[in-house]
Write an enzyme that holds these catalytic residues in place. Structure first.
Site, PDB file in Angstrom:
ATOM      1  N   LYS A  11       0.679  -0.930  -0.195  1.00 14.13           N
ATOM      2  CA  LYS A  11       0.089   0.100  -0.050  1.00 14.13           C
ATOM      3  C   LYS A  11       0.716   1.125   0.262  1.00 14.13           C
ATOM      4  O   LYS A  11       0.417   2.031  -0.641  1.00 14.13           O
ATOM      5  CB  LYS A  11      -0.548  -0.096   1.131  1.00 14.13           C
ATOM      6  CG  LYS A  11      -1.167   0.732   1.950  1.00 14.13           C
ATOM      7  CD  LYS A  11      -2.512   1.425   2.515  1.00 14.13           C
ATOM      8  CE  LYS A  11      -2.061   1.460   4.089  1.00 14.13           C
ATOM      9  NZ  LYS A  11      -0.630   2.926   4.409  1.00 14.13           N
ATOM     10  N   ASN A  12       1.753   1.395   1.143  1.00 12.55           N
ATOM     11  CA  ASN A  12       2.793   2.612   0.748  1.00 12.55           C
ATOM     12  C   ASN A  12       3.873   2.623   0.190  1.00 12.55           C
ATOM     13  O   ASN A  12       4.507   3.722  -0.199  1.00 12.55           O
ATOM     14  CB  ASN A  12       3.343   2.356   2.362  1.00 12.55           C
ATOM     15  CG  ASN A  12       2.519   2.447   3.617  1.00 12.55           C
ATOM     16  OD1 ASN A  12       0.923   3.053   3.483  1.00 12.55           O
ATOM     17  ND2 ASN A  12       2.528   2.750   4.868  1.00 12.55           N
ATOM     18  N   ARG A  81      -4.574  10.821   3.677  1.00 13.13           N
ATOM     19  CA  ARG A  81      -4.279  12.216   3.910  1.00 13.13           C
ATOM     20  C   ARG A  81      -2.824  11.508   3.569  1.00 13.13           C
ATOM     21  O   ARG A  81      -1.595  12.458   2.598  1.00 13.13           O
ATOM     22  CB  ARG A  81      -3.079  11.183   4.791  1.00 13.13           C
ATOM     23  CG  ARG A  81      -2.876  12.341   6.350  1.00 13.13           C
ATOM     24  CD  ARG A  81      -2.096  11.526   7.954  1.00 13.13           C
ATOM     25  NE  ARG A  81      -0.588  11.885   7.038  1.00 13.13           N
ATOM     26  CZ  ARG A  81       0.438  12.810   7.371  1.00 13.13           C
ATOM     27  NH1 ARG A  81      -0.689  14.108   7.293  1.00 13.13           N
ATOM     28  NH2 ARG A  81       1.642  13.157   7.003  1.00 13.13           N
ATOM     29  N   CYS A 105      -5.279  11.865  11.629  1.00  9.01           N
ATOM     30  CA  CYS A 105      -5.326  10.131  11.736  1.00  9.01           C
ATOM     31  C   CYS A 105      -5.175  10.009  13.278  1.00  9.01           C
ATOM     32  O   CYS A 105      -4.973  10.511  13.756  1.00  9.01           O
ATOM     33  CB  CYS A 105      -5.084   9.352  10.400  1.00  9.01           C
ATOM     34  SG  CYS A 105      -3.560   8.508  11.157  1.00  9.01           S
ATOM     35  N   ARG A 110      -0.317  14.853  12.785  1.00  7.52           N
ATOM     36  CA  ARG A 110       0.020  14.186  11.784  1.00  7.52           C
ATOM     37  C   ARG A 110       0.722  15.349  10.446  1.00  7.52           C
ATOM     38  O   ARG A 110      -0.114  16.554   9.951  1.00  7.52           O
ATOM     39  CB  ARG A 110      -0.385  13.300  10.478  1.00  7.52           C
ATOM     40  CG  ARG A 110      -1.106  12.099  10.980  1.00  7.52           C
ATOM     41  CD  ARG A 110       0.046  11.123  11.038  1.00  7.52           C
ATOM     42  NE  ARG A 110       0.471  10.085   9.905  1.00  7.52           N
ATOM     43  CZ  ARG A 110      -0.567   9.610   9.540  1.00  7.52           C
ATOM     44  NH1 ARG A 110      -1.035   8.956   9.969  1.00  7.52           N
ATOM     45  NH2 ARG A 110       0.235   9.022   8.183  1.00  7.52           N
ATOM     46  N   ASP A 113       4.468  20.096   8.030  1.00  5.56           N
ATOM     47  CA  ASP A 113       5.426  21.045   7.746  1.00  5.56           C
ATOM     48  C   ASP A 113       6.728  21.024   7.001  1.00  5.56           C
ATOM     49  O   ASP A 113       7.473  21.434   6.547  1.00  5.56           O
ATOM     50  CB  ASP A 113       6.295  21.612   9.581  1.00  5.56           C
ATOM     51  CG  ASP A 113       6.188  20.558  10.140  1.00  5.56           C
ATOM     52  OD1 ASP A 113       5.823  18.990  10.430  1.00  5.56           O
ATOM     53  OD2 ASP A 113       7.739  20.431  11.401  1.00  5.56           O
ATOM     54  N   ASP A 294       4.427   0.505  12.416  1.00  7.06           N
ATOM     55  CA  ASP A 294       2.919  -0.371  11.818  1.00  7.06           C
ATOM     56  C   ASP A 294       2.876  -1.768  11.637  1.00  7.06           C
ATOM     57  O   ASP A 294       1.385  -2.166  12.084  1.00  7.06           O
ATOM     58  CB  ASP A 294       3.388  -0.376   9.767  1.00  7.06           C
ATOM     59  CG  ASP A 294       2.995   1.572   9.236  1.00  7.06           C
ATOM     60  OD1 ASP A 294       2.995   1.431   8.394  1.00  7.06           O
ATOM     61  OD2 ASP A 294       2.945   2.477  10.628  1.00  7.06           O
ATOM     62  N   ARG A 386      -8.504  -0.535   4.796  1.00  6.60           N
ATOM     63  CA  ARG A 386      -7.698   0.519   3.925  1.00  6.60           C
ATOM     64  C   ARG A 386      -6.229  -0.020   3.564  1.00  6.60           C
ATOM     65  O   ARG A 386      -5.624   0.324   2.676  1.00  6.60           O
ATOM     66  CB  ARG A 386      -7.358   1.821   5.153  1.00  6.60           C
ATOM     67  CG  ARG A 386      -8.495   2.520   5.207  1.00  6.60           C
ATOM     68  CD  ARG A 386      -8.122   4.230   6.162  1.00  6.60           C
ATOM     69  NE  ARG A 386      -7.218   4.425   5.569  1.00  6.60           N
ATOM     70  CZ  ARG A 386      -7.219   5.379   5.825  1.00  6.60           C
ATOM     71  NH1 ARG A 386      -6.533   5.937   6.938  1.00  6.60           N
ATOM     72  NH2 ARG A 386      -5.709   6.089   5.409  1.00  6.60           N
TER      73      ARG A 386
HETATM   74  C1  EPZ Z   1       4.564   7.237   6.489  1.00  5.93           C
HETATM   75  O1  EPZ Z   1       3.758   7.828   7.130  1.00  5.93           O
HETATM   76  C2  EPZ Z   1       3.501   5.696   5.982  1.00  5.93           C
HETATM   77  N1  EPZ Z   1       2.012   6.234   5.497  1.00  5.93           N
HETATM   78  C3  EPZ Z   1       2.960   5.006   7.514  1.00  5.93           C
HETATM   79  O2  EPZ Z   1       1.974   4.299   7.281  1.00  5.93           O
HETATM   80  C4  EPZ Z   1       4.323   4.896   8.266  1.00  5.93           C
HETATM   81  O3  EPZ Z   1       3.274   4.393   9.526  1.00  5.93           O
HETATM   82  C5  EPZ Z   1       4.877   5.912   8.302  1.00  5.93           C
HETATM   83  O4  EPZ Z   1       5.135   6.600   6.997  1.00  5.93           O
HETATM   84  C6  EPZ Z   1       6.257   5.640   9.807  1.00  5.93           C
HETATM   85  O5  EPZ Z   1       7.377   4.934   9.230  1.00  5.93           O
HETATM   86  C7  EPZ Z   1       2.149   5.513   4.091  1.00  5.93           C
HETATM   87  O6  EPZ Z   1       3.372   5.820   3.479  1.00  5.93           O
HETATM   88  C8  EPZ Z   1       0.788   6.423   3.027  1.00  5.93           C
HETATM   89  P1  EPZ Z   1       5.750   9.698   8.809  1.00  5.93           P
HETATM   90  P2  EPZ Z   1       4.244   9.867   7.023  1.00  5.93           P
HETATM   91  O7  EPZ Z   1       6.137  11.308   7.444  1.00  5.93           O
HETATM   92  O8  EPZ Z   1       4.551   9.537   6.030  1.00  5.93           O
HETATM   93  C9  EPZ Z   1       6.095  13.587  11.697  1.00  5.93           C
HETATM   94  C10 EPZ Z   1      -0.041   2.719   7.543  1.00  5.93           C
HETATM   95  O9  EPZ Z   1      -0.399   1.936   8.507  1.00  5.93           O
HETATM   96  N2  EPZ Z   1       6.732  14.287  10.388  1.00  5.93           N
HETATM   97  O10 EPZ Z   1       7.586   9.649   8.146  1.00  5.93           O
HETATM   98  O11 EPZ Z   1       3.172  10.088   7.347  1.00  5.93           O
HETATM   99  C11 EPZ Z   1       4.705  12.348  11.703  1.00  5.93           C
HETATM  100  O12 EPZ Z   1       4.288  13.417  13.058  1.00  5.93           O
HETATM  101  C12 EPZ Z   1       0.728   4.303   7.722  1.00  5.93           C
HETATM  102  O13 EPZ Z   1       0.141   1.827   6.370  1.00  5.93           O
HETATM  103  C13 EPZ Z   1       6.855  16.205  11.319  1.00  5.93           C
HETATM  104  O14 EPZ Z   1       6.798  15.922  12.465  1.00  5.93           O
HETATM  105  O15 EPZ Z   1       4.878   9.575   8.446  1.00  5.93           O
HETATM  106  C14 EPZ Z   1       5.636  11.161  12.446  1.00  5.93           C
HETATM  107  O16 EPZ Z   1       5.325  11.482  14.481  1.00  5.93           O
HETATM  108  C15 EPZ Z   1       0.180   4.832   9.130  1.00  5.93           C
HETATM  109  N3  EPZ Z   1       6.746  16.730  10.031  1.00  5.93           N
HETATM  110  C16 EPZ Z   1       6.692  11.689  12.491  1.00  5.93           C
HETATM  111  O17 EPZ Z   1       7.155  12.900  11.790  1.00  5.93           O
HETATM  112  C17 EPZ Z   1       6.678  16.326   9.418  1.00  5.93           C
HETATM  113  O18 EPZ Z   1       6.040  17.012   8.003  1.00  5.93           O
HETATM  114  C18 EPZ Z   1       6.773   9.926  11.404  1.00  5.93           C
HETATM  115  O19 EPZ Z   1       6.225  10.217  10.185  1.00  5.93           O
HETATM  116  C19 EPZ Z   1       6.296  14.957   8.742  1.00  5.93           C
HETATM  117  C20 EPZ Z   1       6.148  14.410   9.461  1.00  5.93           C
END
Ligand code: EPZ
Length: 406
Positions: A11-12, A81, A105, A110, A113, A294, A386
């Site tokens: 999916k990702n 998202r 979510c 999420r 920035d 995850d 999902r």
């Molecule tokens: C991706 O989400 C995945 N989704 C998530 O899978 C996965 O849990 C996550 O990466 C971490 O591995 C997809 O790929 C579609 P991040 P993403 O940006 O990109 C903070 C699932 O169950 N952050 O790596 O949203 C954020 O708050 C989903 O399949 C900022 O602070 O994850 C979080 O605490 C859930 N500012 C951390 O980084 C930003 O601009 C990791 O988020 C972006 C993120």
């Protein structure tokens, strides 16, 4: 649980790759696509952008010859998202993008920035007002970007915006998830010039144009890991097929610590658990190649019936233990303090009516129900759809006593 389960595409991977398909003013064919709610949502957004999309079997064919529109309507942004990936893709394609802030979510705050900071470094003018994000700018200019956090989404969004930039873009402290390497390989198959994905430094050399492509995405390591946890929970013997072992090393190490036997070949993993799992001292979720956030809920379900006490620390999201309240309704002894959960294993869970609040927490409740005494009803199962293709059919095929009633 006994038998074999085949894993579909990730999916990702397919979500950012579908967004990337609009960079080519032509046809992209993507193989091994999973039939998931989020995939249909992304297809709906591409069709809104006037792409022609067909989903036949496991192949998605995107004709992105005419992508004039650059605005994603609020309702589509809220469904998922991952629509945020279209920001980078639309900037590459149309030099502009207009969308509302993506829906939050249930696993925590999420923010985006780091996405916006990275895109601004590429010379893109971004205005945030009244819940909308308006991106405008001429040709994107290559630049050096150092991410404060190895964010998966920010890494992918910047890659998508930089593919046809003027000059070279370097992303430091990039996320290293396998799905990012998959996105790099897809983009390179369209004629992009990207290297370094899978390491913490990704280099993108801007190109003028991309061309048609055909690409097969990698298997879903999180779905595979979920099934392995289900086998551990039910003291079963399961072979998961179409999986890349190196993508699951952190989970395999922890399942071995609980006493499961693991055998792995090139594209399969066989797990055998013939006794109650043992507790593991600690699990800390970390960016790849650390233990994946995850798979944290699914592993906690297994640990809730382990012999001994385990401590799990969730360092990625600030609210990813909500599902433990539901496990406690099933008799689990779990104490959560902020980002730390202490799990005192009990003999066995009792069936109960529980509610899925998010995708992976929902999967953890299904796993718990499979191993519990009596019947468990998991409500709001649409969260699970999902990320899992008819999870009840898959698990029933290997002996799970599970049926969908709504
Ligand atoms: C991706 O989400 C995945 N989704 C998530 O899978 C996965 O849990 C996550 O990466 C971490 O591995 C997809 O790929 C579609 P991040 P993403 O940006 O990109 C903070 C699932 O169950 N952050 O790596 O949203 C954020 O708050 C989903 O399949 C900022 O602070 O994850 C979080 O605490 C859930 N500012 C951390 O980084 C930003 O601009 C990791 O988020 C972006 C993120």
């Amino acid at each position: 649980m006994h038998g074999e389960l085949e894993v579909n595409g990730a999916k990702n991977s397919v979500l950012p790759i579908l967004a990337a398909s609009i960079l080519n003013e032509g046809i992209s064919v993507i193989h091994a696509c999973p039939k998931l709610k989020d995939v249909y949502s992304m297809i709906e957004i591409l069709e809104h952008l006037e792409c022609n999309v067909t989903f036949k079997g496991r192949d998605i064919i995107v004709d992105a010859t005419d992508v004039k529109d650059s605005e994603i309507p609020d309702n589509l942004m809220r469904t998922m998202r991952s629509s945020i990936f279209l920001m980078g893709a639309l900037i590459s394609r149309n030099k502009k993008a207009l969308m509302s802030f993506p829906g939050g979510c249930d696993i925590g705050h999420r923010p985006i920035d780091l996405h916006l900071k990275g895109l601004r470094r590429l010379g893109i003018k971004i205005e945030e007002s009244y819940g909308y994000i308006r991106c405008e700018g001429g040709r994107v200019r290559g630049s050096e970007i150092h991410l404060d956090l190895p964010s998966v989404g920010a890494t992918e969004n910047i890659m998508l915006a930089a593919v046809m930039a003027e000059g070279v873009t370097i992303i430091r402290n990039a996320a290293k998830e396998p799905e990012i390497e998959d996105l790099q390989n897809f983009l390179n198959s369209m004629g992009a010039k990207i290297s370094g994905a899978g390491t913490n430094t990704i280099v993108i050399e801007g190109v003028k144009k991309l061309h048609d492509t055909e690409y097969t995405i990698i298997p879903d390591r999180i779905v595979a890991g979920t099934y392995l946890c289900a086998a551990a929970m039910t003291q079963g013997e399961l072979t998961v097929i179409n999986v890349l072992k190196e993508h699951l090393e952190p989970l395999l190490a922890k399942l071995k610590e609980t006493g499961c036997e693991i055998q792995a070949g090139k594209d399969y993993i066989k797990i055998k658990c013939d006794k109650r799992p043992k507790a593991v001292d600690m699990i800390v979720t970390l960016p790849y190649p650390g233990f994946p956030t995850d798979l944290q809920p699914q592993m906690v379900s297994v640990l809730s019936v382990a012999e001994g006490t385990s401590i799990v620390t969730e360092t990625i999201f600030d609210n990813r233990f909500k599902y433990t309240e539901e496990l406690v309704r099933m008799g689990a002894d779990i104490k959560v303090d902020g980002r730390v959960a202490v799990i005192r294993g009990i003999e066995g869970l009792m069936g109960a009516k529980v509610v899925a609040r998010d995708l992976r927490g929902g999967a953890a409740l299904v796993i718990a129900g499979l191993g519990a005494k009596g019947t468990t009803i998991v409500e709001e199962a649409e969260h699970i759809d999902r990320g899992y293709e008819s999870i009840e059919k898959a698990l029933k095929n290997v002996g799970g006593d599970i049926v969908r009633i709504m």
